[in-house]
Design a protein around this motif. Structure first.
Motif, PDB file in Angstrom:
ATOM      1  N   TYR A 245       0.829  -1.203   0.000  1.00 58.45           N
ATOM      2  CA  TYR A 245       0.000   0.000   0.000  1.00 58.45           C
ATOM      3  C   TYR A 245       0.866   1.258   0.000  1.00 58.45           C
ATOM      4  N   LEU A 246       1.907   1.288   0.821  1.00 60.96           N
ATOM      5  CA  LEU A 246       2.789   2.457   0.857  1.00 60.96           C
ATOM      6  C   LEU A 246       3.476   2.685  -0.485  1.00 60.96           C
ATOM      7  N   LEU A 247       3.928   1.612  -1.117  1.00 57.08           N
ATOM      8  CA  LEU A 247       4.541   1.752  -2.439  1.00 57.08           C
ATOM      9  C   LEU A 247       3.528   2.274  -3.461  1.00 57.08           C
ATOM     10  N   TYR A 248       2.310   1.748  -3.432  1.00 57.47           N
ATOM     11  CA  TYR A 248       1.270   2.165  -4.381  1.00 57.47           C
ATOM     12  C   TYR A 248       0.888   3.626  -4.175  1.00 57.47           C
ATOM     13  N   ILE A 249       0.600   4.032  -2.950  1.00 55.91           N
ATOM     14  CA  ILE A 249       0.091   5.376  -2.681  1.00 55.91           C
ATOM     15  C   ILE A 249       1.149   6.441  -2.948  1.00 55.91           C
ATOM     16  N   ASN A 250       2.434   6.063  -2.927  1.00 51.92           N
ATOM     17  CA  ASN A 250       3.509   7.016  -3.197  1.00 51.92           C
ATOM     18  C   ASN A 250       4.019   6.940  -4.634  1.00 51.92           C
ATOM     19  N   GLY A 251       3.303   6.214  -5.479  1.00 51.07           N
ATOM     20  CA  GLY A 251       3.611   6.216  -6.904  1.00 51.07           C
ATOM     21  C   GLY A 251       4.626   5.190  -7.358  1.00 51.07           C
TER      22      GLY A 251
ATOM     23  N   PHE B 259       1.258  -4.489 -25.878  1.00 52.70           N
ATOM     24  CA  PHE B 259       0.489  -5.633 -25.391  1.00 52.70           C
ATOM     25  C   PHE B 259      -0.194  -6.360 -26.537  1.00 52.70           C
ATOM     26  N   THR B 260      -0.577  -7.596 -26.247  1.00 52.59           N
ATOM     27  CA  THR B 260      -1.339  -8.424 -27.180  1.00 52.59           C
ATOM     28  C   THR B 260      -2.454  -9.102 -26.402  1.00 52.59           C
ATOM     29  N   SER B 261      -3.663  -9.055 -26.935  1.00 48.72           N
ATOM     30  CA  SER B 261      -4.846  -9.681 -26.317  1.00 48.72           C
ATOM     31  C   SER B 261      -4.982  -9.303 -24.847  1.00 48.72           C
ATOM     32  N   CYS B 262      -4.987  -8.022 -24.586  1.00 49.49           N
ATOM     33  CA  CYS B 262      -5.027  -7.527 -23.211  1.00 49.49           C
ATOM     34  C   CYS B 262      -6.435  -7.081 -22.844  1.00 49.49           C
ATOM     35  N   ARG B 263      -6.890  -7.530 -21.660  1.00 51.50           N
ATOM     36  CA  ARG B 263      -8.159  -7.066 -21.110  1.00 51.50           C
ATOM     37  C   ARG B 263      -7.994  -6.919 -19.607  1.00 51.50           C
ATOM     38  N   GLY B 264      -8.656  -5.892 -19.053  1.00 50.95           N
ATOM     39  CA  GLY B 264      -8.561  -5.642 -17.622  1.00 50.95           C
ATOM     40  C   GLY B 264      -8.091  -4.222 -17.333  1.00 50.95           C
ATOM     41  N   THR B 265      -7.515  -4.017 -16.141  1.00 46.15           N
ATOM     42  CA  THR B 265      -7.098  -2.679 -15.727  1.00 46.15           C
ATOM     43  C   THR B 265      -5.712  -2.702 -15.097  1.00 46.15           C
ATOM     44  N   VAL B 266      -5.049  -1.557 -15.186  1.00 46.22           N
ATOM     45  CA  VAL B 266      -3.792  -1.306 -14.496  1.00 46.22           C
ATOM     46  C   VAL B 266      -3.981   0.013 -13.753  1.00 46.22           C
ATOM     47  N   LYS B 267      -3.753  -0.007 -12.428  1.00 43.49           N
ATOM     48  CA  LYS B 267      -3.953   1.189 -11.613  1.00 43.49           C
ATOM     49  C   LYS B 267      -2.627   1.619 -11.009  1.00 43.49           C
ATOM     50  N   ARG B 268      -2.429   2.940 -10.978  1.00 41.46           N
ATOM     51  CA  ARG B 268      -1.232   3.501 -10.367  1.00 41.46           C
ATOM     52  C   ARG B 268      -1.519   4.908  -9.877  1.00 41.46           C
ATOM     53  N   VAL B 269      -0.657   5.415  -9.028  1.00 40.27           N
ATOM     54  CA  VAL B 269      -0.767   6.768  -8.487  1.00 40.27           C
ATOM     55  C   VAL B 269       0.406   7.570  -9.027  1.00 40.27           C
ATOM     56  N   ILE B 270       0.134   8.815  -9.427  1.00 38.79           N
ATOM     57  CA  ILE B 270       1.234   9.705  -9.783  1.00 38.79           C
ATOM     58  C   ILE B 270       1.180  10.912  -8.855  1.00 38.79           C
ATOM     59  N   CYS B 271       2.332  11.266  -8.324  1.00 37.98           N
ATOM     60  CA  CYS B 271       2.455  12.405  -7.420  1.00 37.98           C
ATOM     61  C   CYS B 271       3.112  13.538  -8.193  1.00 37.98           C
ATOM     62  N   LEU B 272       2.451  14.685  -8.237  1.00 38.73           N
ATOM     63  CA  LEU B 272       2.939  15.842  -8.978  1.00 38.73           C
ATOM     64  C   LEU B 272       3.087  17.033  -8.045  1.00 38.73           C
ATOM     65  N   GLN B 273       3.725  18.091  -8.534  1.00 43.22           N
ATOM     66  CA  GLN B 273       3.926  19.295  -7.733  1.00 43.22           C
ATOM     67  C   GLN B 273       2.594  19.994  -7.514  1.00 43.22           C
TER      68      GLN B 273
ATOM     69  N   GLY C 253      -1.557  18.602  -1.712  1.00 44.00           N
ATOM     70  CA  GLY C 253      -1.913  17.332  -1.081  1.00 44.00           C
ATOM     71  C   GLY C 253      -2.574  16.341  -2.013  1.00 44.00           C
ATOM     72  N   ASP C 254      -2.741  16.708  -3.289  1.00 39.37           N
ATOM     73  CA  ASP C 254      -3.402  15.827  -4.247  1.00 39.37           C
ATOM     74  C   ASP C 254      -2.452  14.776  -4.805  1.00 39.37           C
ATOM     75  N   ARG C 255      -3.016  13.636  -5.044  1.00 39.08           N
ATOM     76  CA  ARG C 255      -2.385  12.583  -5.823  1.00 39.08           C
ATOM     77  C   ARG C 255      -3.367  12.286  -6.942  1.00 39.08           C
ATOM     78  N   LEU C 256      -2.870  11.940  -8.100  1.00 38.35           N
ATOM     79  CA  LEU C 256      -3.752  11.571  -9.186  1.00 38.35           C
ATOM     80  C   LEU C 256      -3.724  10.056  -9.346  1.00 38.35           C
ATOM     81  N   TYR C 257      -4.910   9.472  -9.425  1.00 35.25           N
ATOM     82  CA  TYR C 257      -5.063   8.033  -9.580  1.00 35.25           C
ATOM     83  C   TYR C 257      -5.337   7.758 -11.055  1.00 35.25           C
ATOM     84  N   VAL C 258      -4.459   6.990 -11.683  1.00 34.65           N
ATOM     85  CA  VAL C 258      -4.536   6.726 -13.124  1.00 34.65           C
ATOM     86  C   VAL C 258      -4.908   5.259 -13.327  1.00 34.65           C
ATOM     87  N   THR C 259      -6.012   5.037 -14.031  1.00 33.66           N
ATOM     88  CA  THR C 259      -6.458   3.682 -14.351  1.00 33.66           C
ATOM     89  C   THR C 259      -6.478   3.520 -15.863  1.00 33.66           C
TER      90      THR C 259
END
Length: 139
Positions: A19-25, A54-68, A115-121
Motif C-alpha cells: 500500500y505504501l509503495l502504491y500510494i507514493n507512486g 500488449f497483445t490480447s489484453c483485457r482488464g485494468t492497471v492502476k497507479r498513483v502519480i504524485c505531482l507538484q 496534497g493531491d495525488r492523481l489516480y490513473v487507471t
C-alpha cells in the motif's frame, strides 16, 4: 498460536508495504490478462510517462502519480491499437473522475491541488497494440 500471530503480522506488514509503495507512486496494481504485456518503468527519461505494448489484453492497471502541488499539467494520450480499445481515466484524491483520455479525446490540462495525488487507471478491452500517457508542466 505464536506461529499464527507471526504469520498474521507478516501478512499485515507485506500488505502495508504494498500500500505504501502504491500510494507514493512506486507500486502498480494489475488486474489484467494478456498474451503479452511489456510496460516501461517510470524512471530516468520515462519519469513523466506511462507506456506499454500488449497483445490480447483485457482488464485494468492502476497507479498513483504524485505531482507538484499548485501547478497545471498537460496530459497527452497516444496509441496505436490494431484491435480492441484502450482508455485512461484520471481521478483525484476523492476518487472522482477528472478526465477520460482515449483516441477521440487525447489531451487534457489538469490543476494539481496541494496534497493531491492523481489516480490513473488504464482500461483494456481485448486490445492489441501500444499506448503512452505523457504529462508535462503547462506553460
Amino acid at each position: 498460536m505464536n506461529k499464527l500471530l507471526l504469520l498474521l503480522a507478516g501478512l499485515i506488514a507485506v500488505f502495508g508495504l504494498v500500500y505504501l509503495l502504491y500510494i507514493n507512486g512506486f507500486g502498480v496494481i494489475n488486474s489484467k490478462s494478456a498474451l503479452v504485456y511489456q510496460g516501461c518503468p517510470r524512471i530516468g527519461k520515462n519519469k513523466n510517462r506511462i507506456k506499454a505494448s500488449f497483445t490480447s489484453c483485457r482488464g485494468t492497471v492502476k497507479r498513483v502519480i504524485c505531482l507538484q502541488p499548485g501547478k497545471r499539467y498537460r496530459f497527452v494520450f497516444s496509441s496505436v491499437i490494431t484491435k480492441g480499445t484502450v482508455c485512461v481515466e484520471i481521478r483525484d484524491k476523492k476518487k472522482e473522475s477528472l478526465v477520460v483520455l482515449d483516441r477521440e479525446h487525447p489531451c487534457a490540462v489538469l490543476s494539481v491541488e496541494p496534497g493531491d495525488r492523481l489516480y490513473v487507471t488504464t482500461r483494456f478491452t481485448g486490445a492489441d497494440g501500444k499506448y503512452e500517457l505523457a504529462w508535462d508542466l503547462q506553460k
